[in-house]
Design a protein around this motif. Structure first.
Motif: not given
Ligand code: GCU
Length: 333
Positions: A97-115, A306-314
Motif C-alpha cells: 500500500l505504500e506505493t498507493f499512499g505514502k503515509n502507509y510507509e510508517i507501518f513498514n518501518l523496521p523496528y517501529l514497534f518494541s513488542s 536500520c535506525s537511519p530509516l526512521h529519520q529519513s522517513v519522518l
C-alpha cells in the motif's frame, strides 16, 4: 499509480469469468473479495466468517464471494482492481500500500514497534490508524481493518543469518516497497523485490538466496522445503490491510454500513485468534517435518543498521511525526 496493461487484461478476464460463475439471484449484488493466501490461512478463515455474516444478515441484497490464492492476481493487481471497482475488497500487505499512499510507509518501518503487544495496541488505536487508513480516499479505496501478519524474519537456503554481515552478497526477496528496499540496503543485503506468489520458484531456482517473512511462509507456502535457516531478527511487524472500493462503501445505506462495520471487526477478531494457533502449528511443522533450524541472533546490530530509516522517513513526510510519537508512547508501556 497508473493502471497497468496487466490489470486491464485481468479486468477483462475477470469480467468474463465472474459473469459466467456469479451465482447470485438477479436482485443480489455480488461482493467480491480477493486475497493471496491459501484456504488454510487465518486470512481466509476470517474472510469466510465475514462472508457468512454478511450473507446471513444482508443476504437478500448482497452475496459475498471470497477468492483466495491469487486467483484474482497478485496483491498489487488486486489493489488496482479494488481501486477501479472491478472487485470490491482485497487484502493487501501494508508494504504494497505504500506505493498507493505514502503515509502507509510508517507501518513498514523496521523496528517501529518494541513488542507484539505495543504493535497490537497501536494498530487498535484509531487515532494512529485513522489518518493512514483514510489517506487513500482520493486513490479510490479505504482501509477498513487490519490483520495480524506476525513478525518478519530472514530465512535462507543455506547460510544462517547471525548478524547483518551475513546478509552481504545475498539476494533476498523483499516486498515491492521502497522502505523494504532501503531496509535491505542498510542491512547490507541485495534486495530483490517480487510478488509473493513468485518466491517459492525463485528460491528453488536459486534466483534468490533467501527471503523474509513470518513463519507461515515456511509451511503454508512451502518455503521451508527449500530454506533451512530461519533467523529471528524480528525486523518488522507489517500488518495486512483489508481495503474496500470507495464507491461501493459509500453506496451502502446507514444500516448496511453498520452491519459491514461489524463484519470488518469480525475479520480482525477471528484472524487474530486463528493467527496465534497457526503460527504455533507452523513452527512445530517447520522443525519436525521440514527440518528448519530456528536461530535467535542478537537483534542490536540489526536495529542499529536500520535506525537511519526512521529519520529519513519522518524528514520526508513530517505529517507522520505525531503518529510516530503516539506509537512511541505504546512502546514505553
Ligand atoms: C505475508 C503477508 C502477505 C504478503 C506476504 C509477502 O504472508 O501476510 O500479505 O503478501 O507476506 O511477503 O508478500
Amino acid at each position: 499509480m497508473r493502471i497497468s496493461k496487466k490489470v486491464v487484461y485481468l479486468f477483462a478476464v475477470l469480467t468474463s469469468v465472474l459473469f459466467m460463475t456469479g451465482c447470485g439471484t438477479s436482485h443480489q449484488r455480488i461482493v467480491r473479495i480477493g486475497h493471496n493466501q491459501s484456504t488454510n490461512h487465518p486470512t481466509h478463515i476470517a474472510l469466510i466468517a465475514f462472508r457468512d455474516y454478511i450473507n446471513e444478515n444482508l443476504g437478500d441484497k448482497y452475496l459475498v464471494e471470497v477468492y483466495p490464492s491469487e486467483l484474482l492476481g497478485s496483491q498489487t493487481d488486486m489493489v488496482q482492481l479494488t481501486q477501479t471497482g472491478a472487485i470490491d475488497y482485497c487484502i493487501a500487505s501494508n508494504a504494497i500500500l505504500e506505493t498507493f499512499g505514502k503515509n502507509y510507509e510508517i507501518f513498514n518501518l523496521p523496528y517501529l514497534f518494541s513488542s507484539a503487544n505495543s504493535y497490537h495496541m497501536a494498530m487498535d488505536d484509531s487515532r494512529i490508524t485513522g489518518p493512514i487508513f483514510s489517506s487513500t480516499e482520493k486513490a479510490g479505496f479505504t482501509a477498513v481493518t487490519w490483520l495480524d501478519a506476525g513478525t518478519r524474519n530472514f530465512y535462507t537456503v543455506n547460510k544462517p543469518i547471525e548478524t547483518p554481515n551475513d546478509l552481504k552478497g545475498l539476494k533476498i526477496r523483499v516486498q515491492q516497497s521502497p522502505t523494504n528496499i532501503e531496509m535491505m540496503r542498510l542491512l547490507g543485503g541485495s534486495a530483490t523485490p517480487m510478488g509473493f506468489g513468485e518466491v517459492y520458484t525463485a528460491l528453488q531456482a536459486n534466483i534468490i538466496d533467501g527471503a523474509e517473512n513470518n513463519e507461515m511462509a515456511l509451511t503454508d507456502n512451502g518455503h521451508g522445503d527449500v530454506c533451512k535457516y530461519y533467523s529471528y531478527d524480528m525486523h518488522q511487524m507489517v500488518p495486512d490491510i483489508l481495503i474496500g472500493n470507495n464507491e461501493f462503501i459509500h453506496s451502502l445505506s446507514p444500516t448496511e454500513q453498520e452491519i459491514f462495520q461489524k463484519g470488518y471487526k469480525l475479520v480482525n477478531q477471528i484472524e487474530r485468534q486463528e493467527w496465534v494457533k497457526a503460527v504455533e502449528a507452523a513452527k512445530e511443522k517447520a522443525v519436525s517435518q521440514q527440518h528448519v533450524q530456528f536461530i535467535y541472533p542478537d537483534q542490536a546490530p540489526f536495529v542499529a543498521a536500520c535506525s537511519p530509516l526512521h529519520q529519513s522517513v519522518l524528514q520526508n513526510n513530517p505529517s507522520l511525526q505525531p503518529i510516530y510519537d503516539a506509537i512511541q508512547e505504546y512502546n514505553k508501556k
